[in-house]
Scaffold this motif. Sequence first.
Motif, PDB file in Angstrom:
ATOM      1  N   ALA A 179       0.831  -1.208   0.000  1.00 54.69           N
ATOM      2  CA  ALA A 179       0.000   0.000   0.000  1.00 54.69           C
ATOM      3  C   ALA A 179       0.866   1.259   0.000  1.00 54.69           C
ATOM      4  O   ALA A 179       0.863   2.022   0.962  1.00 54.69           O
ATOM      5  CB  ALA A 179      -0.921  -0.030   1.217  1.00 54.69           C
ATOM      6  N   PRO A 180       1.623   1.471  -1.057  1.00 60.67           N
ATOM      7  CA  PRO A 180       2.525   2.619  -1.066  1.00 60.67           C
ATOM      8  C   PRO A 180       1.807   3.956  -1.275  1.00 60.67           C
ATOM      9  O   PRO A 180       0.746   4.009  -1.888  1.00 60.67           O
ATOM     10  CB  PRO A 180       3.438   2.327  -2.269  1.00 60.67           C
ATOM     11  CG  PRO A 180       2.589   1.505  -3.183  1.00 60.67           C
ATOM     12  CD  PRO A 180       1.677   0.694  -2.303  1.00 60.67           C
ATOM     13  N   LEU A 232       5.716   1.307  11.773  1.00 62.20           N
ATOM     14  CA  LEU A 232       4.254   1.430  11.843  1.00 62.20           C
ATOM     15  C   LEU A 232       3.636   0.555  12.941  1.00 62.20           C
ATOM     16  O   LEU A 232       2.424   0.387  12.998  1.00 62.20           O
ATOM     17  CB  LEU A 232       3.631   1.109  10.476  1.00 62.20           C
ATOM     18  CG  LEU A 232       3.890   2.206   9.432  1.00 62.20           C
ATOM     19  CD1 LEU A 232       3.573   1.721   8.027  1.00 62.20           C
ATOM     20  CD2 LEU A 232       3.077   3.457   9.736  1.00 62.20           C
ATOM     21  N   VAL A 284      -7.076   3.140   5.753  1.00 62.77           N
ATOM     22  CA  VAL A 284      -6.318   1.891   5.647  1.00 62.77           C
ATOM     23  C   VAL A 284      -7.154   0.727   6.205  1.00 62.77           C
ATOM     24  O   VAL A 284      -7.162  -0.382   5.657  1.00 62.77           O
ATOM     25  CB  VAL A 284      -4.950   2.026   6.375  1.00 62.77           C
ATOM     26  CG1 VAL A 284      -5.115   2.132   7.870  1.00 62.77           C
ATOM     27  CG2 VAL A 284      -4.024   0.877   6.062  1.00 62.77           C
ATOM     28  N   ARG A 304       4.566  -4.866   6.952  1.00 61.47           N
ATOM     29  CA  ARG A 304       5.103  -3.514   6.749  1.00 61.47           C
ATOM     30  C   ARG A 304       6.192  -3.253   7.781  1.00 61.47           C
ATOM     31  O   ARG A 304       6.377  -4.027   8.728  1.00 61.47           O
ATOM     32  CB  ARG A 304       3.976  -2.479   6.869  1.00 61.47           C
ATOM     33  CG  ARG A 304       3.279  -2.524   8.199  1.00 61.47           C
ATOM     34  CD  ARG A 304       2.055  -1.629   8.218  1.00 61.47           C
ATOM     35  NE  ARG A 304       1.363  -1.756   9.499  1.00 61.47           N
ATOM     36  CZ  ARG A 304       0.124  -1.363   9.701  1.00 61.47           C
ATOM     37  NH1 ARG A 304      -0.574  -0.824   8.716  1.00 61.47           N
ATOM     38  NH2 ARG A 304      -0.435  -1.493  10.889  1.00 61.47           N
ATOM     39  N   GLU A 320      -2.028   4.537  -2.156  1.00 54.93           N
ATOM     40  CA  GLU A 320      -2.574   5.366  -1.074  1.00 54.93           C
ATOM     41  C   GLU A 320      -2.342   6.850  -1.396  1.00 54.93           C
ATOM     42  O   GLU A 320      -1.476   7.512  -0.824  1.00 54.93           O
ATOM     43  CB  GLU A 320      -1.971   4.943   0.264  1.00 54.93           C
ATOM     44  CG  GLU A 320      -2.305   3.473   0.560  1.00 54.93           C
ATOM     45  CD  GLU A 320      -2.446   3.126   2.024  1.00 54.93           C
ATOM     46  OE1 GLU A 320      -1.673   3.623   2.840  1.00 54.93           O
ATOM     47  OE2 GLU A 320      -3.357   2.331   2.343  1.00 54.93           O
TER      48      GLU A 320
HETATM   49  N1  GLU Z   1       0.838   4.267   2.605  1.00 58.04           N
HETATM   50  C1  GLU Z   1       1.486   3.813   3.801  1.00 58.04           C
HETATM   51  C2  GLU Z   1       2.983   3.983   3.633  1.00 58.04           C
HETATM   52  O1  GLU Z   1       3.459   3.996   2.513  1.00 58.04           O
HETATM   53  C3  GLU Z   1       1.112   2.374   4.002  1.00 58.04           C
HETATM   54  C4  GLU Z   1       1.441   1.793   5.283  1.00 58.04           C
HETATM   55  C5  GLU Z   1       0.820   0.403   5.438  1.00 58.04           C
HETATM   56  O2  GLU Z   1       1.348  -0.535   4.821  1.00 58.04           O
HETATM   57  O3  GLU Z   1      -0.186   0.285   6.135  1.00 58.04           O
HETATM   58  O4  GLU Z   1       3.685   4.149   4.617  1.00 58.04           O
END
Ligand code: GLU
Length: 302
Positions: free
Chosen positions: A8-9, A200, A182, A196, A42
């Motif tokens: 989810a970049p 996070l 998300v 990830r 994202e």
């Molecule tokens: N868009 C978030 C990021 O790139 C995604 C984080 C996730 O994998 O939940 O950091």
Amino acid sequence: MTPTGRFAPSPTGRMHLGNVFSALLSWLSAKSKGGQWLLRIEDIDPGRSRQCFADQLMDDLEWLGLTWDGKPVYQSERSEIYEHYFEMLRAQGITYPCYCTRADLLATQAPHESDGRVVYPGTCRHLKEQPNKPAATRLIVPDRDITFVDGHYGTQSVNLAHHVGDFIIRRKDGAWAYQLVVVIDDALMGVTEVVRGCDLLLSSPQQMYVAQCLGFTPPQFIHLPLLCNEQGQRLSKRDGGLDMGALRQHHTAPEIIGLLAHLAGLQSSPAPITPEELLPTFSWNRIPTVLPPVKESDLPTL
Ligand code: GLU
């Protein structure tokens, strides 16, 4: 249920080695279970997201051999869906408008929070609503431990009231907040595992709480150690030559995958290899919780 992973970049720049590391392990984890691997762009931050970065990102993933299943999902096209779930939270009376500015937040930062995080002290929780004044929306968090078993780091317990505070689910400018969307997307896309970086880790209890409020079953969370340089610092753009633009000029895809697989403990040397070739021997048990540093000699462009 089909094991389903996702990448989810945020399309705010070129992918770098750290992003590729997350993508590779998330791909291997899902595919080694015979599962699917989905791609979600994202692009919720209108000021920073660019379609050209999304295009480049997909080109880089394909070049690396990290192919996804189905069509990519763009968050920028899902506002109506987010609105629906946002209203569900509002209807439960567990949100409130927040008028604080960044300066207000910094001024109230608790001195014990030395890592730069601001625990929101609840300043606006009991304020009267001020119509026509732009406000972010915060979700009220419970003062109790939220416990989950991380697939790599084991049991984690976090009291959101102490460590995060009520958090933003919609920004003052109307943009959706990551922590809300998300959760909605992972649930609606049938994601069963989220792989990830461990930066996070603190997001997971927030996302579990949002999922609980919306009646979703949260996915399994598996956090990864972060890639570090020889000085023990997290790899960043400062380390130069690490974005996919530079890496692609000097290396083949199997060289990059080979190095990452070596750092992840999946092969004894950084010999070139493809993601497919790593599948038969992939196991989370082989991945250390602290990675060896990325050495300058590993990649001539570093
Ligand atoms: N868009 C978030 C990021 O790139 C995604 C984080 C996730 O994998 O939940 O950091």
